[in-house]
Write an enzyme that holds these catalytic residues in place. Sequence first.
Site, PDB file in Angstrom:
ATOM      1  N   GLU A  48       0.820  -1.213   0.000  1.00  0.00           N
ATOM      2  CA  GLU A  48       0.000   0.000   0.000  1.00  0.00           C
ATOM      3  C   GLU A  48       0.853   1.262   0.000  1.00  0.00           C
ATOM      4  OE1 GLU A  48      -2.984   0.349  -0.684  1.00  0.00           O
ATOM      5  OE2 GLU A  48      -3.589  -1.747  -0.625  1.00  0.00           O
ATOM      6  N   TYR A 131      -6.574   6.828   3.669  1.00  0.00           N
ATOM      7  CA  TYR A 131      -6.719   5.769   2.670  1.00  0.00           C
ATOM      8  C   TYR A 131      -5.966   4.502   3.100  1.00  0.00           C
ATOM      9  CZ  TYR A 131      -5.451   2.650  -0.984  1.00  0.00           C
ATOM     10  OH  TYR A 131      -5.226   1.494  -1.653  1.00  0.00           O
ATOM     11  N   ASP A 149      -9.634   6.229  -2.961  1.00  0.00           N
ATOM     12  CA  ASP A 149      -8.436   6.670  -3.665  1.00  0.00           C
ATOM     13  C   ASP A 149      -8.902   7.311  -4.974  1.00  0.00           C
ATOM     14  OD1 ASP A 149      -9.238   4.526  -5.190  1.00  0.00           O
ATOM     15  OD2 ASP A 149      -7.211   3.896  -5.650  1.00  0.00           O
TER      16      ASP A 149
END
Length: 333
Positions: A48, A131, A149
């Site tokens: 991520e 996020y 996102d």
Amino acid sequence: MPARSSTSASATPDVLSLRSALLGWYAAHQRQLPWRQDRDPYRVWVSEIMLQQTRVAAVLEHYRLFLEAFPTVAALAAAPEQHVLALWSGLGYYRRARMLHQAAKLVVAQFLGRIPTDLDSIRALPGVGRYTAAAIASIAYGLRAAVVDGNVERVLSRLDGLSRPDAAVWRRAAELLDPLHPGDWNQAMMELGATVCTPQNPQCLVCPVHGWCRAPGAETRRPQPARKRLQLTCALIKRRRGFCLVKRPPDAAQMPGMWELPEVVPSDRQTPICLVRHSITDTNYEVHVVSVPIKALTLLGPQPAWLCFSSWELWSLPLTGVTRKILRKLAIH
DNA sequence: CATTCGTGGCA
DNA sequence: TTGCCAAGAAT
């Protein structure tokens, strides 16, 4: 993986069938990516961070090498920062690497090397924003946290046929989130945005949720900042011991602590070697690489001490992207 | 809250 | 060749 959706009381039949359609599509069409092998929170976390503002294709090789070098949080925490940066070299946004490293040390010191399992503690880690916290929590731990996102924002705006303020987008994402498969749902939304509901030339004909979409293929362009254009000259200085590089100062605005070719004042006495175009944030650089006689060397501005490295040593340093590009082009390996 | 931080791939 | 971005966060 089941394509069932939840029977949550608040969800309308329309939402239930939408969830089922997208999850079914994701089960059948998701890309096989290295961070989808399992749900190891550390592997999900690293992926991520690397994927922030960075395309999947650019991440793949870096992800492989990074996890090979640092297979666990403890391994990452124990590594010198220069080693971490070296493996991040070429990916960009190097602050991500420093914060990930810092966060790994924090996880070892405060959480016994276990990545925290609640949303707020994950969110508190350096480099983890709203996020990323939701992504890790939902994918690794199955928590009901929706992500927003760039993909999700575009998919939602087309799906509902309107663009909303940020807070409302997050509310809408949370509303649609499949409570039984939050990780798969989040990834399905992003996968759809990345492969079907793309900014340009969206593939509406094969979209699994076309039947629910208010504004198929609607334009979602964002204003683009003007690019500056800059020329500079760097020197490739070959000595017996190898090639000379300089380290960017620790307080540099961009890429502190990373190594690059020294910049020099252009002159007629230099032999041009190659030309490289490279963009860094809002500037397009045209970098002229020259060979300079060591005696005629005039560095541009206050350059810190430079060091020489053999050609094989070079590649274990945290090189800037443009430096990697130049050395690759000159076939220095 | 607007800016800043990298890079490579593709239309 | 040039422009347009891509799974954001920190300040």
